[in-house]
Design a protein around this motif. Structure first.
Motif, PDB file in Angstrom:
ATOM      1  N   THR A 105      -1.661  -5.858  -3.682  1.00  0.00           N
ATOM      2  CA  THR A 105      -2.570  -4.980  -4.317  1.00  0.00           C
ATOM      3  C   THR A 105      -2.616  -4.940  -5.897  1.00  0.00           C
ATOM      4  O   THR A 105      -3.692  -5.266  -6.602  1.00  0.00           O
ATOM      5  CB  THR A 105      -2.215  -3.654  -3.854  1.00  0.00           C
ATOM      6  N   LEU A 137      -0.607   0.931  -0.866  1.00  0.00           N
ATOM      7  CA  LEU A 137      -0.938   2.394  -1.467  1.00  0.00           C
ATOM      8  C   LEU A 137       0.315   2.478  -2.543  1.00  0.00           C
ATOM      9  O   LEU A 137      -0.172   2.895  -3.667  1.00  0.00           O
ATOM     10  CB  LEU A 137      -0.558   3.309  -0.399  1.00  0.00           C
ATOM     11  N   GLY A 180      -0.777   0.107  -5.603  1.00  0.00           N
ATOM     12  CA  GLY A 180      -1.850   0.712  -6.192  1.00  0.00           C
ATOM     13  C   GLY A 180      -1.572   1.653  -7.015  1.00  0.00           C
ATOM     14  O   GLY A 180      -2.132   1.846  -8.256  1.00  0.00           O
ATOM     15  N   ILE A 181      -0.791   2.568  -6.795  1.00  0.00           N
ATOM     16  CA  ILE A 181      -0.385   4.141  -7.430  1.00  0.00           C
ATOM     17  C   ILE A 181       0.226   3.636  -8.565  1.00  0.00           C
ATOM     18  O   ILE A 181       0.223   3.967  -9.783  1.00  0.00           O
ATOM     19  CB  ILE A 181       0.406   4.820  -6.663  1.00  0.00           C
ATOM     20  N   ASP A 200      -1.875   1.711 -11.262  1.00  0.00           N
ATOM     21  CA  ASP A 200      -2.827   2.535 -11.919  1.00  0.00           C
ATOM     22  C   ASP A 200      -2.075   3.497 -13.015  1.00  0.00           C
ATOM     23  O   ASP A 200      -2.632   3.919 -13.905  1.00  0.00           O
ATOM     24  CB  ASP A 200      -3.649   3.154 -10.958  1.00  0.00           C
ATOM     25  N   SER A 201      -0.662   3.823 -12.700  1.00  0.00           N
ATOM     26  CA  SER A 201      -0.218   4.901 -13.513  1.00  0.00           C
ATOM     27  C   SER A 201       0.879   4.193 -14.334  1.00  0.00           C
ATOM     28  O   SER A 201       1.268   4.587 -15.444  1.00  0.00           O
ATOM     29  CB  SER A 201       0.558   5.864 -12.438  1.00  0.00           C
ATOM     30  N   CYS A 256       5.751  -2.964 -10.415  1.00  0.00           N
ATOM     31  CA  CYS A 256       5.628  -3.393  -8.864  1.00  0.00           C
ATOM     32  C   CYS A 256       6.789  -4.253  -8.720  1.00  0.00           C
ATOM     33  O   CYS A 256       7.383  -4.242  -7.208  1.00  0.00           O
ATOM     34  CB  CYS A 256       4.147  -3.850  -8.637  1.00  0.00           C
ATOM     35  N   THR A 264     -10.501   0.528  -6.941  1.00  0.00           N
ATOM     36  CA  THR A 264      -9.322   0.338  -7.679  1.00  0.00           C
ATOM     37  C   THR A 264      -7.976  -0.236  -6.799  1.00  0.00           C
ATOM     38  O   THR A 264      -8.214  -0.034  -5.702  1.00  0.00           O
ATOM     39  CB  THR A 264      -8.791   1.600  -8.221  1.00  0.00           C
ATOM     40  N   THR A 299      -5.320   1.414  -6.014  1.00  0.00           N
ATOM     41  CA  THR A 299      -4.818   2.486  -5.069  1.00  0.00           C
ATOM     42  C   THR A 299      -5.965   2.673  -3.933  1.00  0.00           C
ATOM     43  O   THR A 299      -5.502   2.756  -2.742  1.00  0.00           O
ATOM     44  CB  THR A 299      -4.846   3.653  -5.718  1.00  0.00           C
ATOM     45  N   GLN A 300      -7.286   2.415  -4.124  1.00  0.00           N
ATOM     46  CA  GLN A 300      -8.129   2.642  -3.174  1.00  0.00           C
ATOM     47  C   GLN A 300      -8.107   1.380  -2.186  1.00  0.00           C
ATOM     48  O   GLN A 300      -8.325   1.528  -0.953  1.00  0.00           O
ATOM     49  CB  GLN A 300      -9.727   2.558  -3.631  1.00  0.00           C
TER      50      GLN A 300
END
Length: 567
Positions: A49, A170, A173-174, A177-178, A184, A316, A318-319
Motif C-alpha cells: 500500500t 489498511l 495506509g494508516i 499517512d500518520s 512500514c 489515499t 488508507t483508502q
C-alpha cells in the motif's frame, strides 16, 4: 505430555521414517510456523500500500516501481528451490529461523533506504527470506501431517495469510499517512523477534538424516540463472530494446543453453536441487502449469490493485487498503472453508476447479475497468478473484505433496512454489511493462486534449513521475484517468494466462488424499501411482469402512495422525 512420551513419539522406527505427532503437538508446531508466516505476509502487504508513496518520495518512476517489486520476486523465485532442497537435507527449524533473520536485516535496510537502488537491494534480501519461509512452512507441514489431514491445517494457514493480508494494506495506509512510510518496514521487527522466540520454544524437529549429502551447488547456480534470464529479459524489453531484436535473441539463446545444462546437471546429481524424477508424475506436471497461471493472477492482483486505487482513482493509502477488503475477506473464507471441504471429501480437484473458474471470472471482470467503473463492480470482481485465490494457493501444493514421499516433500513443495513465483514474477514484470507503455500513451493523448505539454509529468528522465503533488488539478485528473484506463488491459492479459490454470486443473487426474505421512501404506492398503490408497484385495473383507473414510482423530484426541511403517 511427558518428555519420555515425546521422545517415543518423535523417534522414528528407522532412519528417514516419518515423525508422528498428536493433534495438540501439530497445533504447537503450527503456532511457530504461522507466527513466522504472519510476520512475512503482513510486512509485504503493509509495503504494497505504501509503495506508490515511497516511489514518489524517492523520485522514482513507474518503471522503477516495477523494478522494486521484481527485485523481491526474483530473489524469492530463484531461492525457493534452494531452500526447499536444504530443508530435505538439514534442520528445518534452523533454516526457518535463518530466513526470519534475513527478513529482519532486509526490513531494517529498506526502512533506512535513501534511494531506489538501496531499496531494491533491501527488497531483494527480503525476497530471499520470503523464498525460505514459502518453502520451509510447506515442507514442515508435509513432513508431519498426512495429506488427508493437511487440508484442515492448510485452512488455518490460509486464514492467517488472509488476516495478514486484510490488516496489512489498511495498517500500511494508516502508518504511511500518520508516521511515514519508513515505519512500514520497522513495524515488522517486533513481530519477527516474537516469531523467533515462538519457533525456538514450540518447533521441535529431529535432525534430518540426510545432512551429510553433498549439496548440488552447480545445480543451484544453473537453476537460478535459468529462472533469472526471462525475468531480466522482460524487464528491459520494450524500453531499452525492442521485443523482437538481437538482444532478445541473446536472452533466448542464453536461456536455452543454461536451461539445457541445468537439466543435464540435475539428472546426474546424486541430490539434485530440483529432482526431475518428480516430473514423472502427471499430477505434478499439470500442477506446475497451473502454478504459473495462479502466480500471474495472485501476484498481479496484489501488486496492481492497490496501485489502481491510488494512481487510478486518487485514493489515499488508507483508502486503498480499505478498498481491497472484499477480495481479502473472500480469500479468507475460501481458504478456510475450502481446506475443510478438501479434508472431508478427501479430494482436492473439485475445490480447485471451482476456484480456478472463479479466479478467471474475477480477472476477466477487472479486465473491463476504466476510470468510469463504479467501485461496487470492482468489489464484486475482486471478491470472485479472492475466492479463487483462497481455494488454489494451498491446494496446488497439497496435490503434489500427495504424490511424493516425506523425504522429497521439501523439494516437491519448493518446486511448486518456484514455478508459482516464477509465473508471478515474470507476469508482474510483463504486466508492469505493458502498464508503463499504456500509461505513457494515455497521458500524451489526455494532456494533448487539454493543451498541456506531456513533459509536465516528467522527472527529467523522459519517464512519467509518480509525484504529482503541486500540479494543477486538471493535470492531476488527466494523470489519474490515464492510469485508470490502462489497468483493464493488464488484468485481461492476466485472465488469459490464468485460463491455462483452469485447463491444467481440469485435465489433471484427481487423486484421493492418502492418510499416511509417508508413501508406505498401512497393512492391507495399496497405494496407486497417483498416491491414492485402495484396500488390498486380500484385506477388503476385514477392513472397517469407517477407517477408510478419513483416518481422522478428534481434535482433543491424543492418538497419532500417522504410524511409521517398519516393514
Amino acid at each position: 505430555m511427558t518428555a519420555t512420551a515425546r521422545s517415543t513419539a518423535q523417534t522414528p522406527a528407522q532412519p528417514g521414517a516419518p515423525v508422528t505427532y498428536t493433534h495438540r503437538e501439530i497445533l504447537q508446531v503450527m503456532t511457530g510456523l504461522l507466527a513466522a508466516l504472519f510476520t512475512a505476509m503482513i510486512s509485504t502487504t503493509i509495503v504494497s500500500t505504501a509503495l506508490p508513496t515511497i516511489i514518489a518520495e524517492l523520485d522514482g518512476t513507474q518503471r522503477q516501481y516495477t523494478w522494486v517489486i521484481t527485485a523481491s520476486l526474483l530473489t524469492m523465485t530463484i531461492t525457493t528451490p534452494i531452500w526447499g532442497k536444504l530443508s530435505d537435507l538439514y534442520n528445518k527449524k534452523m533454516l526457518t529461523q535463518l530466513s526470519i533473520v534475513f527478513f529482519l536485516v532486509g526490513s531494517i535496510a529498506a526502512g533506512f533506504a535513501g534511494s531506489i537502488g538501496v531499496l531494491m537491494i533491501a527488497r531483494a534480501l527480503q525476497g530471499v527470506a520470503l523464498g525460505g519461509l514459502t518453502a520451509l512452512v510447506q515442507s514442515i507441514m508435509g513432513s508431519i501431517i498426512a495429506p488427508r489431514e493437511r487440508g484442515r491445517y492448510a485452512g488455518y494457514m490460509g486464514a492467517v495469510m488472509a488476516v495478514a493480508t486484510v490488516s496489512g494494506p489498511l495498517l500500511g495506509g494508516i502508518i504511511t499517512d500518520s508516521l511515514g512510510w519508513r515505519w512500514c518496514f520497522f513495524v515488522s521487527l517486533p513481530l519477527a523477534i516474537i516469531a523467533l522466540i515462538v519457533l525456538q520454544l514450540k518447533l521441535h524437529l529431529p535432525t534430518n538424516p540426510h545432512a551429510k549429502t553433498q549439496l548440488d551447488y552447480l545445480g543451484a547456480v544453473l537453476v537460478s540463472i535459468t529462472a533469472a534470464l526471462p525475468m531480466l529479459w522482460v524487464t528491459f524489453a520494450g524500453s531499452d530494446y525492442d521485443w523482437i531484436s538481437w538482444q532478445s535473441g541473446v536472452f533466448l539463446a542464453a536461456f536455452l543453453i543454461v536451461g539445457f545444462f541445468a537439466v543435464v546437471v540435475e539428472l546426474r546429481a546424486p541430490a539434485p536441487m530440483i529432482p526431475l524424477r518428480l516430473l514423472g508424475n502427471s499430477t505434478t506436471i499439470w500442477m506446475i502449469i497451473a502454478s504459473v497461471g495462479i502466480g500471474v493472477g495472485m501476484f498481479g492482483s496484489g501488486v496492481f490493485l492497490t496501485q489502481y486505487f491510488q494512481l487510478g482513482t486518487g485514493a489515499t493509502p488508507t483508502q486503498a487498503g480499505l478498498m481491497t477488503i472484499p477480495m481479502i475477506i473472500a480469500q479468507l473464507l475460501s481458504a478456510t472453508i475450502g481446506g475443510i471441504i478438501v479434508s472431508r471429501i478427501g479430494r482436492w480437484k473439485p475445490v480447485m476447479l471451482v476456484g480456478s473458474i472463479l479466479m478467471l471470472a474475477g480477472l476477466s471482470g477487472l479486465g473491463t475497468i476504466t476510470h468510469d467503473t463504479p467501485y461496487w463492480a470492482v468489489a464484486i470482481y475482486m471478491a470472485l478473484m479472492g475466492v479463487g485465490i483462497g481455494a488454489l494457493v494451498q491446494n496446488v501444493v497439497l496435490a503434489v505433496q500427495n504424490t511424493v514421499d516425506v523425504k522429497d516433500v521439501g523439494s516437491a513443495s519448493a518446486a511448486i512454489a518456484f514455478f508459482r513465483s516464477l509465473g508471478g514474477a515474470v507476469g508482474v514484470t510483463v504486466l508492469g511493462a505493458v502498464l508503463t507503455n499504456h500509461v505513457t500513451s494515455n497521458i500524451k493523448d489526455d494532456l494533448a486534449e487539454i493543451g498541456v505539454d506531456p513533459s509536465a509529468l516528467s522527472n527529467g528522465s523522459g519517464e512519467t513521475s509518480l509525484d504529482i503533488t503541486g500540479l494543477p488539478d486538471v493535470i492531476q485528473t488527466a494523470f489519474h484517468h490515464a492510469y485508470a484506463d490502462a489497468f483493464g488491459s493488464i488484468f485481461m492479459i492476466a485472465a488469459f494466462v490464468t485460463a491455462t490454470a483452469v485447463i491444467a486443473i481440469a485435465v489433471a487426474r484427481g487423486s484421493v488424499l492418502r492418510t499416511t505421512i509417508g508413501m508406505a501404506p498401512p497393512a492391507g492398503v495399496a497405494v496407486t501411482e497417483t498416491g491414492a490408497e485402495t484396500p488390498a484385495a486380500d484385506a477388503t473383507a476385514d477392513r472397517d469402512p469407517a477407517a477408510d473414510a478419513a483416518g481422522e482423530t478428534s481434535e482433543g484426541s491424543t492418538e497419532r495422525t500417522d504410524r511409521p511403517s517398519t516393514d
